[in-house]
Scaffold this motif. Structure first.
Motif, short mmCIF file in Angstrom:
data_model
loop_
_atom_site.label_atom_id
_atom_site.label_comp_id
_atom_site.label_asym_id
_atom_site.label_seq_id
_atom_site.Cartn_x
_atom_site.Cartn_y
_atom_site.Cartn_z
N ASN A 177 0.84 -1.20 0.00
CA ASN A 177 0.00 0.00 0.00
C ASN A 177 0.87 1.25 0.00
O ASN A 177 1.84 1.35 0.76
N THR A 178 0.50 2.20 -0.84
CA THR A 178 1.20 3.50 -0.85
C THR A 178 0.18 4.61 -0.64
O THR A 178 -0.03 5.06 0.48
N THR A 179 -0.48 5.04 -1.70
CA THR A 179 -1.48 6.11 -1.57
C THR A 179 -2.89 5.57 -1.42
O THR A 179 -3.78 6.29 -0.99
N ILE A 180 -3.10 4.29 -1.81
CA ILE A 180 -4.40 3.66 -1.66
C ILE A 180 -4.20 2.25 -1.11
O ILE A 180 -3.09 1.70 -1.16
N ALA A 181 -5.29 1.68 -0.61
CA ALA A 181 -5.24 0.30 -0.14
C ALA A 181 -5.53 -0.63 -1.31
O ALA A 181 -6.53 -0.46 -2.01
N ILE A 182 -4.68 -1.61 -1.53
CA ILE A 182 -4.84 -2.54 -2.64
C ILE A 182 -6.01 -3.47 -2.35
O ILE A 182 -6.10 -4.08 -1.28
#
Length: 434
Positions: free
Chosen positions: A199-204
């Motif tokens: 996860n970076t900017t959104i949740a996968i």
């Protein structure tokens, strides 16, 4: 742990033939009662400040992901009241405990689960894609949303230590997966297929089993078979498609390479996998020779029709039934009942969501086709969420007309309405034969 500490591992009988192993259950010596609740998406009420429920930021979130989040707390409280009255031996929770992994929502969830475990109900759970390392964890204040703390994988297993992790037979070093003894003769294989470490900017949304996790799971399925112990799997993501073409129409809801994983688990001897994620109350299965694997998906507490499951196991027979949360203590807009409000909320939000999706690439439909197709897709999705789909002749005629104009979407609606065997809401399974 010594093998012989586990009572059934020292006997040669198949526990599904001899139900004496269920003697620790509270429903008589020959019956086990299991409850399942999934996709609770608990949102602590403190996350909505200064009329934020009607604010721009929160409403924009619901437009993209329509869930009854504002009422998740009273819905879950009512579920707890009902489940304490049901008195199951075990409660399984296949992930998405919280809205978006907020620390405060997890803290509230732990308090709620303690009420259940204090009633001598054993709770086992796994994380969902919303629960860990979620960059979308926010607090709403009026029209605005500001980031708030989430939790990592280590914190998750510590918070929920008493619900599958602390006394596990084995923990997978590569994930939040475990094998735990529910009672003598029965293991729970809790599988973590989430991708929160990426996860970076959104949740996968999607999921996969790491190769090491898959091999670890296959080892313990084989070990259960060798020791004559029944083993039930639990995972957030689906392991079998719940309607034809699901992975193409709505990717991310069955695990990557699901056909291979399902085949390997089936051949190893796993025949029950409890799942969630799609918010549909649906059961489907796959068969390899004389072996069969059931994917028993439970719908969400924040999506109509707000179901949960009650399962009884007696000998080698499993009976699956569906119950619902139908009322809460909180007043609902318009004085509506909870079922009516939940249906209206979902219907209205799906119309907007689907309308936007099919009016933009790759479909880019003109408005008259959007107006024709969006309600048909909405009805198909809602029927699938409820389970035991059965289309009326009138609805089928409309779908056929739309399908003549937009064949791919007509096929999608038909697929949603085609209920793959077996039944979804009430089902008897013979665990010893296909």
């Amino acid at each position: 742990m010594s093998i012989c500490i586990m009572t059934s591992s020292c006997v040669k009988q198949n526990p599904w033939v001899d139900p004496v192993y269920l003697g620790n259950g509270s429903h008589g010596g020959d019956q086990l009662k299991i409850a399942i609740v999934s996709d609770i998406h608990l949102m602590d009420p403190s996350l909505l400040k200064n009329n934020a429920a009607t604010g721009v930021a929160f409403q924009a979130y619901l437009d993209q992901d329509p869930k009854l989040l504002e009422f998740s707390d009273p819905i879950f409280r009512q579920f707890i009241t009902q489940i304490l009255a049901e008195k199951p031996d075990i409660l399984l929770v296949p992930g998405d405990l919280t809205k978006d992994g907020e620390k405060v929502s997890h803290a509230s969830m732990v308090k709620f689960l303690k009420k259940i475990s204090d009633a001598h109900i054993k709770v086992f759970l796994v994380p969902g894609n919303h629960d860990v390392n979620n960059p979308e964890a926010v607090q709403y204040d009026g029209d605005n949303a500001t980031p708030i703390g989430s939790i990592n994988a280590t914190e998750f297993s510590a918070l929920y230590a008493g619900y599958g992790y602390a006394n596990s037979i084995s923990r997978d070093p590569q994930s939040l997966s475990y094998v735990s003894q529910a009672m003598p003769g029965l293991w729970i294989l809790g599988l973590d297929a989430c991708e929160y470490e990426n996860n970076t900017t959104i949740a996968i949304v999607g999921g996969r089993l790491k190769p090491e996790t898959k091999q670890w799971a296959l080892h313990w399925i084989a070990e259960a078979k060798k020791r004559h112990i029944a083993i039930f799997g639990m995972m957030h993501h689906g392991i079998v498609e719940h309607y034809t073409g699901q992975n193409q129409l709505d990717p991310g809801y069955v695990i990557d390479d699901y056909e291979t994983v399902a085949h390997d688990f089936t051949m190893a001897g796993l025949n029950i996998m409890f799942t969630g994620h799609y918010h549909a109350n649906d059961i489907t299965s796959r068969q390899d020779g004389d072996k069969i694997l059931y994917d028993i998906e439970t719908g969400s507490l924040v999506t109509a029709p707000i179901p949960y499951r009650i399962i009884t196991v007696k000998g080698n027979k499993m009976h699956i039934s569906t119950s619902y949360v139908k009322s809460i203590s909180t007043a609902l807009p318009g004085g509506l009942s909870l079922p009516d409000y939940a249906n209206q909320f979902l219907s209205g939000h799906l119309d907007g969501y689907i309308g936007y999706a099919i009016s933009n690439p790759p479909y880019s439909l003109p408005q008259f086709l959007v107006d024709l197709g969006a309600p048909l897709l909405r009805n198909g999705f809602m029927a699938h969420y409820a389970g035991d789909e059965k289309i009326t002749p009138e609805e089928q005629s409309k779908v056929d007309d739309f399908g003549n104009l937009v064949p791919p979407l007509g096929d999608a609606v038909n697929s949603l309405w085609t209920d793959l065997a077996p039944a979804d809401n009430e089902l008897d399974i013979n665990l010893s034969t296909p």
